[in-house]
Design a protein around this motif. Structure first.
Motif, PDB file in Angstrom:
ATOM      1  N   ARG A 237      37.419  14.738  82.961  1.00 28.04           N
ATOM      2  CA  ARG A 237      38.777  14.145  83.354  1.00 28.04           C
ATOM      3  C   ARG A 237      39.302  14.948  84.510  1.00 28.04           C
ATOM      4  O   ARG A 237      38.588  15.861  84.850  1.00 28.04           O
ATOM      5  CB  ARG A 237      39.553  13.832  82.002  1.00 28.04           C
ATOM      6  CG  ARG A 237      39.003  13.106  81.083  1.00 28.04           C
ATOM      7  CD  ARG A 237      39.988  12.405  80.005  1.00 28.04           C
ATOM      8  NE  ARG A 237      39.744  11.360  79.192  1.00 28.04           N
ATOM      9  CZ  ARG A 237      40.323  10.932  78.079  1.00 28.04           C
ATOM     10  NH1 ARG A 237      41.522  11.432  77.843  1.00 28.04           N
ATOM     11  NH2 ARG A 237      39.637   9.841  77.470  1.00 28.04           N
ATOM     12  N   ARG A 238      40.497  14.603  84.823  1.00 26.68           N
ATOM     13  CA  ARG A 238      41.100  15.192  85.814  1.00 26.68           C
ATOM     14  C   ARG A 238      41.330  16.854  85.563  1.00 26.68           C
ATOM     15  O   ARG A 238      41.289  17.511  86.502  1.00 26.68           O
ATOM     16  CB  ARG A 238      42.679  14.764  86.055  1.00 26.68           C
ATOM     17  CG  ARG A 238      43.279  15.482  87.146  1.00 26.68           C
ATOM     18  CD  ARG A 238      44.683  14.708  87.473  1.00 26.68           C
ATOM     19  NE  ARG A 238      44.560  13.219  87.588  1.00 26.68           N
ATOM     20  CZ  ARG A 238      45.532  12.426  87.857  1.00 26.68           C
ATOM     21  NH1 ARG A 238      46.917  12.702  87.533  1.00 26.68           N
ATOM     22  NH2 ARG A 238      45.439  11.057  88.132  1.00 26.68           N
ATOM     23  N   ARG A 239      41.585  17.063  84.455  1.00 23.71           N
ATOM     24  CA  ARG A 239      41.891  18.553  84.101  1.00 23.71           C
ATOM     25  C   ARG A 239      40.398  19.421  83.719  1.00 23.71           C
ATOM     26  O   ARG A 239      40.493  20.667  83.438  1.00 23.71           O
ATOM     27  CB  ARG A 239      42.605  18.701  82.861  1.00 23.71           C
ATOM     28  CG  ARG A 239      44.097  18.480  83.306  1.00 23.71           C
ATOM     29  CD  ARG A 239      45.137  18.448  82.064  1.00 23.71           C
ATOM     30  NE  ARG A 239      44.800  17.914  81.141  1.00 23.71           N
ATOM     31  CZ  ARG A 239      45.474  17.910  79.727  1.00 23.71           C
ATOM     32  NH1 ARG A 239      46.578  18.783  79.689  1.00 23.71           N
ATOM     33  NH2 ARG A 239      45.299  17.061  78.813  1.00 23.71           N
TER      34      ARG A 239
ATOM     35  N   LEU B 152      22.560  14.996  77.640  1.00 19.98           N
ATOM     36  CA  LEU B 152      24.003  14.529  78.115  1.00 19.98           C
ATOM     37  C   LEU B 152      24.895  14.651  76.917  1.00 19.98           C
ATOM     38  O   LEU B 152      25.981  14.671  77.119  1.00 19.98           O
ATOM     39  CB  LEU B 152      23.519  12.953  78.503  1.00 19.98           C
ATOM     40  CG  LEU B 152      25.016  12.013  79.074  1.00 19.98           C
ATOM     41  CD1 LEU B 152      25.756  12.715  80.285  1.00 19.98           C
ATOM     42  CD2 LEU B 152      24.406  10.775  79.369  1.00 19.98           C
ATOM     43  N   GLY B 153      24.565  14.322  75.669  1.00 16.72           N
ATOM     44  CA  GLY B 153      25.323  14.319  74.636  1.00 16.72           C
ATOM     45  C   GLY B 153      25.794  15.572  74.148  1.00 16.72           C
ATOM     46  O   GLY B 153      27.206  15.971  74.018  1.00 16.72           O
ATOM     47  N   LEU B 154      25.073  16.630  74.637  1.00 13.49           N
ATOM     48  CA  LEU B 154      25.655  18.136  74.451  1.00 13.49           C
ATOM     49  C   LEU B 154      26.369  18.500  75.477  1.00 13.49           C
ATOM     50  O   LEU B 154      27.108  19.627  75.329  1.00 13.49           O
ATOM     51  CB  LEU B 154      24.368  19.071  74.462  1.00 13.49           C
ATOM     52  CG  LEU B 154      23.322  18.945  73.157  1.00 13.49           C
ATOM     53  CD1 LEU B 154      22.330  19.740  73.348  1.00 13.49           C
ATOM     54  CD2 LEU B 154      24.244  19.671  71.949  1.00 13.49           C
ATOM     55  N   SER B 155      26.324  17.939  76.735  1.00 13.42           N
ATOM     56  CA  SER B 155      27.117  18.411  77.882  1.00 13.42           C
ATOM     57  C   SER B 155      28.648  17.814  77.615  1.00 13.42           C
ATOM     58  O   SER B 155      29.492  18.208  78.363  1.00 13.42           O
ATOM     59  CB  SER B 155      26.606  17.685  79.218  1.00 13.42           C
ATOM     60  OG  SER B 155      25.312  18.408  79.367  1.00 13.42           O
ATOM     61  N   GLY B 156      28.954  16.966  76.822  1.00 18.37           N
ATOM     62  CA  GLY B 156      30.217  16.344  76.902  1.00 18.37           C
ATOM     63  C   GLY B 156      30.151  14.979  76.052  1.00 18.37           C
ATOM     64  O   GLY B 156      29.222  14.257  76.430  1.00 18.37           O
ATOM     65  N   ARG B 157      31.233  14.662  75.183  1.00 15.71           N
ATOM     66  CA  ARG B 157      31.070  13.229  74.704  1.00 15.71           C
ATOM     67  C   ARG B 157      31.769  12.337  75.323  1.00 15.71           C
ATOM     68  O   ARG B 157      31.638  11.323  75.136  1.00 15.71           O
ATOM     69  CB  ARG B 157      32.141  13.514  73.335  1.00 15.71           C
ATOM     70  CG  ARG B 157      31.475  14.428  72.186  1.00 15.71           C
ATOM     71  CD  ARG B 157      32.359  14.573  71.269  1.00 15.71           C
ATOM     72  NE  ARG B 157      31.706  15.070  69.948  1.00 15.71           N
ATOM     73  CZ  ARG B 157      32.263  15.358  68.843  1.00 15.71           C
ATOM     74  NH1 ARG B 157      33.512  14.658  68.394  1.00 15.71           N
ATOM     75  NH2 ARG B 157      31.777  16.034  67.891  1.00 15.71           N
ATOM     76  N   ARG B 158      32.533  12.580  76.573  1.00 19.38           N
ATOM     77  CA  ARG B 158      32.737  11.440  77.502  1.00 19.38           C
ATOM     78  C   ARG B 158      32.840  12.032  78.853  1.00 19.38           C
ATOM     79  O   ARG B 158      32.816  13.602  79.293  1.00 19.38           O
ATOM     80  CB  ARG B 158      34.220  11.120  76.980  1.00 19.38           C
ATOM     81  CG  ARG B 158      35.271  12.252  77.000  1.00 19.38           C
ATOM     82  CD  ARG B 158      36.452  11.834  76.297  1.00 19.38           C
ATOM     83  NE  ARG B 158      37.367  12.840  76.291  1.00 19.38           N
ATOM     84  CZ  ARG B 158      38.401  13.107  75.594  1.00 19.38           C
ATOM     85  NH1 ARG B 158      38.789  11.872  74.926  1.00 19.38           N
ATOM     86  NH2 ARG B 158      39.272  14.116  75.294  1.00 19.38           N
ATOM     87  N   PRO B 159      32.847  11.290  79.822  1.00 18.97           N
ATOM     88  CA  PRO B 159      32.844  11.738  81.406  1.00 18.97           C
ATOM     89  C   PRO B 159      34.121  12.595  81.528  1.00 18.97           C
ATOM     90  O   PRO B 159      35.260  12.822  80.672  1.00 18.97           O
ATOM     91  CB  PRO B 159      33.199  10.457  82.079  1.00 18.97           C
ATOM     92  CG  PRO B 159      32.445   9.295  81.250  1.00 18.97           C
ATOM     93  CD  PRO B 159      32.813   9.663  79.977  1.00 18.97           C
TER      94      PRO B 159
ATOM     95  N   TRP C 179      28.135  17.981  83.456  1.00 19.10           N
ATOM     96  CA  TRP C 179      28.190  16.570  82.852  1.00 19.10           C
ATOM     97  C   TRP C 179      27.562  15.859  83.704  1.00 19.10           C
ATOM     98  O   TRP C 179      26.541  14.955  83.515  1.00 19.10           O
ATOM     99  CB  TRP C 179      29.610  16.285  82.309  1.00 19.10           C
ATOM    100  CG  TRP C 179      29.333  14.892  81.616  1.00 19.10           C
ATOM    101  CD1 TRP C 179      29.309  14.854  80.475  1.00 19.10           C
ATOM    102  CD2 TRP C 179      29.240  13.504  82.130  1.00 19.10           C
ATOM    103  NE1 TRP C 179      29.244  13.392  80.028  1.00 19.10           N
ATOM    104  CE2 TRP C 179      29.525  12.745  80.957  1.00 19.10           C
ATOM    105  CE3 TRP C 179      29.531  13.186  83.510  1.00 19.10           C
ATOM    106  CZ2 TRP C 179      29.208  11.403  81.335  1.00 19.10           C
ATOM    107  CZ3 TRP C 179      29.408  11.743  83.763  1.00 19.10           C
ATOM    108  CH2 TRP C 179      29.324  10.833  82.594  1.00 19.10           C
ATOM    109  N   TRP C 180      27.790  15.952  85.250  1.00 18.20           N
ATOM    110  CA  TRP C 180      27.479  15.175  86.264  1.00 18.20           C
ATOM    111  C   TRP C 180      25.794  15.122  86.088  1.00 18.20           C
ATOM    112  O   TRP C 180      25.085  14.310  86.479  1.00 18.20           O
ATOM    113  CB  TRP C 180      28.177  15.077  87.451  1.00 18.20           C
ATOM    114  CG  TRP C 180      29.434  14.249  87.407  1.00 18.20           C
ATOM    115  CD1 TRP C 180      30.681  14.600  87.380  1.00 18.20           C
ATOM    116  CD2 TRP C 180      29.263  12.762  87.381  1.00 18.20           C
ATOM    117  NE1 TRP C 180      31.484  13.476  87.214  1.00 18.20           N
ATOM    118  CE2 TRP C 180      30.886  12.282  87.174  1.00 18.20           C
ATOM    119  CE3 TRP C 180      28.328  11.791  87.309  1.00 18.20           C
ATOM    120  CZ2 TRP C 180      31.158  11.086  87.384  1.00 18.20           C
ATOM    121  CZ3 TRP C 180      28.731  10.571  87.194  1.00 18.20           C
ATOM    122  CH2 TRP C 180      30.135  10.255  87.143  1.00 18.20           C
TER     123      TRP C 180
END
Length: 235
Positions: A84-86, A75-82, A95-96
């Motif tokens: 966003r729109r773009r 999950l950490g490698l997939s992105g630092r935060r959920p 990420w999901w």
């Protein structure tokens, strides 16, 4: 489960100046591999007969902890935060997929812990051993479906090799097998017995085997410049 690769967009470690992503990927692969081996062992009836219900419960619980640790790394490698729109479709699905998978492993932590406690209290009781729970199995299926979406658009991912078809489909087959196992492990209120203990054990075994192979295939050797001084889990 895991099928990642090095992400050249990650910033280097401020302490060493090196990209630690390959090291984290190795830890992720080792976590899923060890967790899968634990679940494979626990699903063998001969192993259960040999060590008893309590030890089987410990085996599943420890395996679930390795799954959760590995899923957290992914999950950490997939992105630092959920997203966003773009955020593009590939990164959003990636990420999901990791987030839902992580939630599923937490569900397995709970169910294996409860099963272990039940085995300690009454090792002879029907169902004292663990089988995949419905919540965790559904989460794994949803995660696998999202991974398929991410793999279809893999060239747009944060790393074009973050999802591979062999890893995605091995994990999908494993998730389906866990779902079959969860159905087989359901205790019928009419008969008071499992729907199918055979499929409960076989589904767990096949699912864990698929996850193990996917993890092993994702494990990559480190280059000399990627190694760091000091002990590293899985190096």
């Amino acid at each position: 489960m895991t099928d990642g690769s090095a992400n050249d967009r990650r910033p280097p470690d401020p302490a060493t100046g090196a990209d630690r992503t390959p090291l984290r990927l190795r830890r992720e692969a080792w976590g899923f591999a060890i967790g899968s081996l634990c679940f494979m062992a626990g699903a063998f009836p001969a192993y259960a007969d040999w060590v008893g219900a309590v030890m089987v419960g410990i085996t599943f619980f420890v395996g679930s902890l390795f799954f959760t640790a590995a899923a957290f790394i992914q999950l950490g490698l997939s992105g630092r935060r959920p997203p966003r729109r773009r955020t593009n479709t590939a990164d959003r699905a990636d990420w999901w997929s990791a987030a839902v998978q992580f939630a599923g492993t937490l569900s397995f932590n709970v169910s294996t812990g409860v099963a272990l406690a039940a085995a300690i209290a009454a090792p002879e009781r029907l169902g004292a051993g663990w089988r995949p729970d419905a919540v965790g199995s559904i989460a794994f299926l949803v995660s696998s479906a999202l991974a398929v979406v991410a793999t279809r658009h893999r060239l747009a991912l944060w790393d074009s090799h973050a999802r591979t078809w062999h890893g995605t489909w091995l994990n999908m087959i494993g998730s389906v097998a866990f779902a079959v196992s969860a159905v087989g492990a359901y205790v019928s209120p009419v008969t008071g017995d499992f729907v199918s203990q055979f499929w409960a054990n076989l589904g767990t075994l096949l699912g864990a085997l698929c996850f193990f192979v996917a993890a092993v295939l994702s494990r990559r050797p480190l280059q000399r410049h990627e190694r760091v001084v000091g002990p590293v889990w899985g190096e």
